[in-house]
Enzyme design. Sequence first.
Site, PDB file in Angstrom:
ATOM      1  N   GLU A  47       0.798  -1.533  -0.188  1.00  0.00           N
ATOM      2  CA  GLU A  47       0.002  -0.170   0.069  1.00  0.00           C
ATOM      3  C   GLU A  47       0.496   1.461  -0.354  1.00  0.00           C
ATOM      4  OE1 GLU A  47      -2.427  -0.212   3.393  1.00  0.00           O
ATOM      5  OE2 GLU A  47      -0.955  -0.305   4.446  1.00  0.00           O
ATOM      6  N   CYS A 106       3.545   8.459   1.067  1.00  0.00           N
ATOM      7  CA  CYS A 106       4.221   7.629   2.250  1.00  0.00           C
ATOM      8  C   CYS A 106       4.002   6.448   1.283  1.00  0.00           C
ATOM      9  CB  CYS A 106       3.050   7.466   2.919  1.00  0.00           C
ATOM     10  SG  CYS A 106       2.793   6.190   4.403  1.00  0.00           S
ATOM     11  N   CYS A 144       5.756  -6.727   7.526  1.00  0.00           N
ATOM     12  CA  CYS A 144       6.553  -6.311   8.107  1.00  0.00           C
ATOM     13  C   CYS A 144       7.570  -7.688   9.877  1.00  0.00           C
ATOM     14  CB  CYS A 144       6.813  -4.802   9.102  1.00  0.00           C
ATOM     15  SG  CYS A 144       7.636  -4.112  10.329  1.00  0.00           S
ATOM     16  N   CYS A 151       4.804  -5.235  16.058  1.00  0.00           N
ATOM     17  CA  CYS A 151       4.479  -3.760  17.048  1.00  0.00           C
ATOM     18  C   CYS A 151       3.064  -3.897  17.286  1.00  0.00           C
ATOM     19  CB  CYS A 151       4.495  -2.249  16.104  1.00  0.00           C
ATOM     20  SG  CYS A 151       6.214  -1.648  15.775  1.00  0.00           S
ATOM     21  N   CYS A 185      -0.458  -2.549  15.535  1.00  0.00           N
ATOM     22  CA  CYS A 185       0.129  -1.866  13.812  1.00  0.00           C
ATOM     23  C   CYS A 185      -0.875  -3.420  13.490  1.00  0.00           C
ATOM     24  CB  CYS A 185       1.695  -2.408  13.796  1.00  0.00           C
ATOM     25  SG  CYS A 185       1.957  -2.360  11.759  1.00  0.00           S
ATOM     26  N   GLY A 190       6.157  -2.186   6.428  1.00  0.00           N
ATOM     27  CA  GLY A 190       7.430  -2.488   6.679  1.00  0.00           C
ATOM     28  C   GLY A 190       8.676  -2.027   7.446  1.00  0.00           C
ATOM     29  N   GLU A 191       9.842  -1.994   8.023  1.00  0.00           N
ATOM     30  CA  GLU A 191      10.644  -1.257   8.677  1.00  0.00           C
ATOM     31  C   GLU A 191      11.479  -0.981   8.057  1.00  0.00           C
ATOM     32  OE1 GLU A 191      11.359   0.009  11.723  1.00  0.00           O
ATOM     33  OE2 GLU A 191      12.950   0.086  10.440  1.00  0.00           O
ATOM     34  N   SER A 224      11.423   6.424   8.472  1.00  0.00           N
ATOM     35  CA  SER A 224      11.270   6.432   9.863  1.00  0.00           C
ATOM     36  C   SER A 224      11.036   5.095   9.530  1.00  0.00           C
ATOM     37  CB  SER A 224       9.280   6.395   9.913  1.00  0.00           C
ATOM     38  OG  SER A 224       8.726   5.780  11.238  1.00  0.00           O
ATOM     39  N   SER A 254       9.614   5.927  15.613  1.00  0.00           N
ATOM     40  CA  SER A 254       8.838   5.854  15.980  1.00  0.00           C
ATOM     41  C   SER A 254       9.120   5.138  17.239  1.00  0.00           C
ATOM     42  CB  SER A 254       7.876   4.404  14.989  1.00  0.00           C
ATOM     43  OG  SER A 254       6.818   4.609  15.791  1.00  0.00           O
ATOM     44  N   LEU A 255       8.513   5.958  18.434  1.00  0.00           N
ATOM     45  CA  LEU A 255       8.590   5.912  19.799  1.00  0.00           C
ATOM     46  C   LEU A 255       7.332   5.200  21.017  1.00  0.00           C
ATOM     47  CD1 LEU A 255      10.621   6.810  21.748  1.00  0.00           C
ATOM     48  CD2 LEU A 255       9.796   8.950  22.059  1.00  0.00           C
ATOM     49  N   ASN A 305      -5.720   4.808  15.475  1.00  0.00           N
ATOM     50  CA  ASN A 305      -7.149   4.472  14.453  1.00  0.00           C
ATOM     51  C   ASN A 305      -7.642   3.401  15.761  1.00  0.00           C
ATOM     52  OD1 ASN A 305      -9.114   5.101  13.363  1.00  0.00           O
ATOM     53  ND2 ASN A 305      -7.142   4.721  11.144  1.00  0.00           N
ATOM     54  N   CYS A 329      -0.597   2.155   9.442  1.00  0.00           N
ATOM     55  CA  CYS A 329      -0.099   2.110   8.865  1.00  0.00           C
ATOM     56  C   CYS A 329      -0.450   0.032   8.309  1.00  0.00           C
ATOM     57  CB  CYS A 329       1.754   1.729   9.219  1.00  0.00           C
ATOM     58  SG  CYS A 329       3.009   0.690   9.113  1.00  0.00           S
TER      59      CYS A 329
HETATM   60  S1  SF4 Z   1       4.430  -0.081  12.825  1.00  0.00           S
HETATM   61 FE1  SF4 Z   1       6.299  -0.348  11.370  1.00  0.00          FE
HETATM   62  S2  SF4 Z   1       7.714  -1.208  12.300  1.00  0.00           S
HETATM   63 FE2  SF4 Z   1       6.442  -1.483  13.446  1.00  0.00          FE
HETATM   64  S3  SF4 Z   1       5.706  -3.938  12.894  1.00  0.00           S
HETATM   65 FE3  SF4 Z   1       4.106  -1.927  11.870  1.00  0.00          FE
HETATM   66  S4  SF4 Z   1       5.227  -1.352   9.721  1.00  0.00           S
HETATM   67 FE4  SF4 Z   1       6.646  -2.685  11.072  1.00  0.00          FE
END
Ligand code: SF4
Length: 357
Positions: free
Chosen positions: A99, A112, A119, A123, A126, A168-169, A200, A223-224, A299, A342
């Site tokens: 996406e 974006c 990923c 997280c 996510c 993704g990271e 990011s 991303s904190l 969200n 995300c």
């Molecule tokens: S927030 Fe970003 S780094 Fe964390 S799982 Fe989702 S896509 Fe991956």
Amino acid sequence: MVTKRNNIKNFTRQNLREWFKKNEKPQISTKPFRADQIFKWLYQKRVESFDKMLNIGQGTREILENHFYVCSLKVSNKFKSRDGSIKFQILLDDSNIIETVFLPHKNHNTICVSSQVGCAMGCDFCMTAKMGLIRNLNPSEIINQIFAVRKELPNAKNIRNIVFMGMGEPFHNYKNLMQALEILTDEHGFNFSHRRITVSTSGLLPKIKIFGFEKIKANLAVSLNGVTNAVRTKLMPVNKSYNLEKLIKACSEFPLESRKRITFEYVLIRGLTDSIEDAKNLIKLLHGLKFKINLIPYNSTPSSKYDSPSPEQARMFQKYLLDHKIIAPLRISKGQDIQGACGQLAVENMRRIEYLI
Ligand code: SF4
């Protein structure tokens, strides 16, 4: 003998020059400007076949045709939000879907992009994390997201910012990320300013340490999302390997160009990260750094495990930071009605949930 053809958009201009040098043939002009010309055709004139590269000689075009192909990606679906943002589902050659989000602003636009299919970072807040890592995107798949959006939105002229905040990271796909950045910022390529590109990360320390010393100086966002190790580890397993103390130390050592700051993204989750106590601790944690904080109200969807903060609580949190002279925009509502956070769209699609557009 059939030669296996290469995807030319996986080549930086330097790679292409080297290829010409290695494959020198009487009918190919190996002068360095050949690669410059090809780049201009591909990224500035956006042609999709070698026979349209009119100032390249016939012999060279044939060689290109025999050894390379020009690939593009197709948008398979799009979801338009009431606020103007558009989420595109883009189909890859192996049928995976990624996406890409178009975010319009008053005087400019932002894209974006995704860097991986799925990923590995896990997280907890996510949706992309639920897919696990399927595979890395190659440089061509990263940059072709921009072509695909431009093709869909020919009138969206001023695409000024590119942010690597999609699926993704990016630092987990470091080599391909750096190649994509080279093509994006190349004066013969997309010619984007490095100052307008933001990468990011969830906090992959070894890469944060080297990224600041690369020749391409893109902006860093981290991303904190938690101000104690307990909360951050609950939300982001990466914190077990690289805890807050190590992360903040690496950020303090990150070389910043003048007038640049690190952006910290902070997701506001009801009852977990949105108290005024959290805001106080956030200021303490980042003391001494040059930074700004993007506040992102979580969200929540029917299947999510966490709740969105109340709008009043989100504003109070923001006010506390602003009162302490911290730059802290509150990113409310871009694309909420199209599952704007995300990775949400791709996963929901995998579960075959239908959306109202
Ligand atoms: S927030 Fe970003 S780094 Fe964390 S799982 Fe989702 S896509 Fe991956």
